[in-house]
Design a protein around this motif. Structure first.
Motif, PDB file in Angstrom:
ATOM      1  N   UNK A   1       0.871  -1.176   0.000  1.00  0.00           N
ATOM      2  CA  UNK A   1       0.000   0.000   0.000  1.00  0.00           C
ATOM      3  C   UNK A   1       0.908   1.225   0.000  1.00  0.00           C
ATOM      4  N   UNK A   2       0.718   2.124  -0.957  1.00  0.00           N
ATOM      5  CA  UNK A   2       1.485   3.371  -1.003  1.00  0.00           C
ATOM      6  C   UNK A   2       0.547   4.525  -0.684  1.00  0.00           C
TER       7      UNK A   2
ATOM      8  N   UNK B   1       2.828  -3.594   7.432  1.00  0.00           N
ATOM      9  CA  UNK B   1       1.395  -3.365   7.499  1.00  0.00           C
ATOM     10  C   UNK B   1       0.776  -3.568   8.863  1.00  0.00           C
ATOM     11  N   UNK B   2       1.551  -4.067   9.826  1.00  0.00           N
ATOM     12  CA  UNK B   2       1.004  -4.251  11.171  1.00  0.00           C
ATOM     13  C   UNK B   2       0.585  -2.924  11.799  1.00  0.00           C
ATOM     14  N   UNK B   3       1.112  -1.791  11.283  1.00  0.00           N
ATOM     15  CA  UNK B   3       0.729  -0.487  11.841  1.00  0.00           C
ATOM     16  C   UNK B   3      -0.742  -0.183  11.582  1.00  0.00           C
TER      17      UNK B   3
ATOM     18  N   UNK C   1      -2.483  -4.978   9.198  1.00  0.00           N
ATOM     19  CA  UNK C   1      -2.340  -5.809   8.004  1.00  0.00           C
ATOM     20  C   UNK C   1      -0.893  -6.285   7.899  1.00  0.00           C
ATOM     21  N   UNK C   2      -0.453  -7.140   8.840  1.00  0.00           N
ATOM     22  CA  UNK C   2       0.948  -7.571   8.862  1.00  0.00           C
ATOM     23  C   UNK C   2       1.364  -8.250   7.562  1.00  0.00           C
ATOM     24  N   UNK C   3       2.609  -7.978   7.168  1.00  0.00           N
ATOM     25  CA  UNK C   3       3.156  -8.588   5.965  1.00  0.00           C
ATOM     26  C   UNK C   3       2.979  -7.754   4.716  1.00  0.00           C
TER      27      UNK C   3
ATOM     28  N   UNK D   1       4.028  -1.021   3.504  1.00  0.00           N
ATOM     29  CA  UNK D   1       3.416   0.308   3.518  1.00  0.00           C
ATOM     30  C   UNK D   1       4.478   1.309   3.070  1.00  0.00           C
ATOM     31  N   UNK D   2       4.280   1.924   1.910  1.00  0.00           N
ATOM     32  CA  UNK D   2       5.246   2.867   1.348  1.00  0.00           C
ATOM     33  C   UNK D   2       4.839   4.279   1.746  1.00  0.00           C
ATOM     34  N   UNK D   3       5.712   4.950   2.498  1.00  0.00           N
ATOM     35  CA  UNK D   3       5.407   6.296   2.990  1.00  0.00           C
ATOM     36  C   UNK D   3       6.459   7.269   2.455  1.00  0.00           C
ATOM     37  N   UNK D   4       6.060   8.217   1.616  1.00  0.00           N
ATOM     38  CA  UNK D   4       7.018   9.155   1.022  1.00  0.00           C
ATOM     39  C   UNK D   4       7.504  10.185   2.033  1.00  0.00           C
TER      40      UNK D   4
END
Length: 525
Positions: free
Chosen positions: A81-82, A126-128, A131-133, A136-139
């Motif tokens: 997820x981005x 993704x656990x944050x 959704x572990x595993x 998560x792309x955070x710019x």
């Protein structure tokens, strides 16, 4: 790589999500929400709610809404997820302390014992969000006050390729930047929700059924209404002077932000505005949809904040406004608004000869990152190279002075001559009166460049609930201006996305027994 991913633009007034096919590098489908789920009308309200009632609660509300979007888009496993958005929204999404964004100046941070958080680009688990595993792309943020959405606005528009230009992402929290050779000046104006069609009597976000523009014809003002694919189609014809509407074409269901701008422009052109009031009552669009004096004044707050922001950047940079010949317009409002009307009401600097409408740059950057996470390294390098000077409008004397004049003009009937004299004092005389031809380039027909096979619009509003021993008189419920509060079987419930949050609190104030406790509300299990 095969598999699917999600791109998310977490905006102040709504969330836009897309399901992506990583192998084919295409959009499968799109889902947008009608509002941000955190209580409040703007980013300052969201920050205030989080600090006052708990950042973990704000995180839970936001994640709950995002999970509903994801479940609408797909039930299949995701690779990544981005996301993109301003620093406050991304911090609440990730569960990072936002207090360093709430206080202006290092001295205040030191007094409060708050340390600045690391907001460089990174990949989280993704656990944050439960959704572990999933990656998560955070710019990155350019600086703590200048978020990934501002970086997207500058990067995806073409702004960085020019020497003298401006760019603005028009919305509830209007991000803006001025480029003067190699130096960039940035600011963020809390314009309010009118630019997204909210806090307007018959307002709505840019979606199917939204009145998005007015075009003058020999018969009157032809309304433009967005269809299911968000393309503008002919709607009713309005005669603003006589207040007669001819119902034909696609029927509007509400007014979006660009429609608000068009109505302000049309009312001024047809002399329906006298001393900040719409004469002879509201402008009739259909039997149920009208544009009132209250709507005009609410719009004026947003228009005034953005014009004051643009002027503040130019005055601070010491640049002659007549040197700024190019303007980039981003976001949904920046895509659908007519640049000529926008210039006439102050949303575009008057000397801009070339206006480029670039769409939703924040979602585009999130999509790029979903397809290519290695782009994070490139963004980090770009962030380091950007020489920026961020002006905090909240503590800027120039902005406060200019916005006082804007508010007086739009809401109190102040003569424009008083504002002209202020322009002379700042050395930008003629700014309010100059008119230049406008050459318009539209990069895309809709703010979302590609929607895929379907577009879903959700009115997502997570529920908080609480209960206490009271008489159940329901004065709190009846006094809620947004109908966000309900009471049944001893339990109070708040639809968070409809609630005005800390900017209202009428529920608590209206309780005759002084038992209503907003801080007692928790997310429903």
């Amino acid at each position: 790589m095969n598999g699917t991913a999600i791109a998310l633009d977490i905006g102040t007034s709504g969330i836009r999500g897309q399901l992506l096919d990583l192998g084919a590098r295409k959009v499968i489908r799109t889902c947008i929400t009608t509002r941000n789920p955190i209580p409040g009308c703007n980013v300052m309200d969201h920050m205030s709610f989080a600090i006052q009632y708990g950042q973990e609660l704000a995180h839970q509300i936001l994640v709950d809404a995002i999970k509903q979007i994801i479940s609408k888009l797909t039930s299949e496993p995701l690779i990544r997820i981005a996301v993109c958005g301003n620093p406050i929204q991304l911090s609440l999404f990730e569960g990072i302390d936002i207090r360093d964004l709430a206080y202006a100046g290092d001295n205040k941070l030191k007094i409060e014992g708050v340390k600045r958080k690391d907001r460089t680009g990174h990949i989280a688990d993704g656990k944050i969000i439960g959704m572990p595993g999933v990656q998560i792309i955070i710019p990155p943020a350019v600086r703590h006050e200048i978020g990934a959405d501002a970086l997207a606005m500058m990067l995806k528009s073409g702004f960085l390729d020019d020497d003298y230009c401006m760019v603005t992402d028009y919305g509830t929290n209007a991000e803006m930047a001025l480029k003067v050779k190699d130096k960039i000046y940035t600011g963020s104006a809390a314009a309010g929700p009118a630019m997204e069609g909210q806090q307007i009597g018959n307002g709505m976000i840019a979606g199917p059924g939204a009145l998005s523009d007015l075009v003058r014809t020999p018969q009157g003002w032809r309304s433009k209404v967005l269809d299911e694919r968000l393309f503008a189609k002919d709607g009713p014809v309005l005669n603003i002077r006589s207040d007669i509407a001819h119902n034909e074409g696609l029927a509007p269901e509400g007014i979006t932000g660009t429609g608000v701008v068009a109505l302000v422009y049309a009312c001024q052109q047809d002399e329906r505005v006298i001393d900040s009031e719409i004469s002879n009552g509201s402008v009739r669009i259909t039997r149920k949809i009208k544009f009132s004096t209250e709507d005009y004044k609410e719009a004026g707050k947003a228009l005034g904040a953005i014009r004051a922001g643009h002027l503040t950047l130019m005055i601070t940079a010491g640049v002659n406004p007549q040197d700024i010949k190019k303007m980039y317009m981003a976001g949904a409002s920046g895509t659908y608004v007519d640049p000529v009307k926008a210039k006439a009401v102050g949303l575009v600097p008057p000397d801009s000869e070339h206006v480029i409408q670039v769409g939703n740059t924040s979602l585009e950057l999130a999509k790029d990152l979903a397809f290519n996470p290695d782009m994070l390294a490139e963004l980090e390098e770009l962030r380091k190279k950007l020489v920026t000077d961020h002006i905090m409008f909240a503590s800027c004397d120039t902005f406060r002075d200019l916005y006082t004049y804007e508010f007086g003009y739009w809401n109190d009937g102040m003569p424009l001559n008083r504002y002209r004299r202020a322009m002379e004092r700042y050395g930008v005389e003629g700014y309010l009166d100059r008119q230049t031809p406008t050459d318009v380039t539209r990069v895309c027909d809709t703010d979302i460049r590609e929607v895929g096979e379907s577009l879903d619009i959700l009115d997502i509003s997570p529920l908080m609930s609480s209960s206490w021993d009271c008489s159940g008189c329901e004065k709190c419920v009846r006094g809620c201006p947004e109908k966000a509060l309900s009471y049944s079987e001893g339990t109070f419930k708040i639809r968070t996305g409809h609630c005005l949050g800390t900017s209202c609190q009428r529920c608590q104030e209206n309780c005759p027994e002084h038992k209503f406790d907003y801080s007692a509300f928790k997310m429903n299990a």
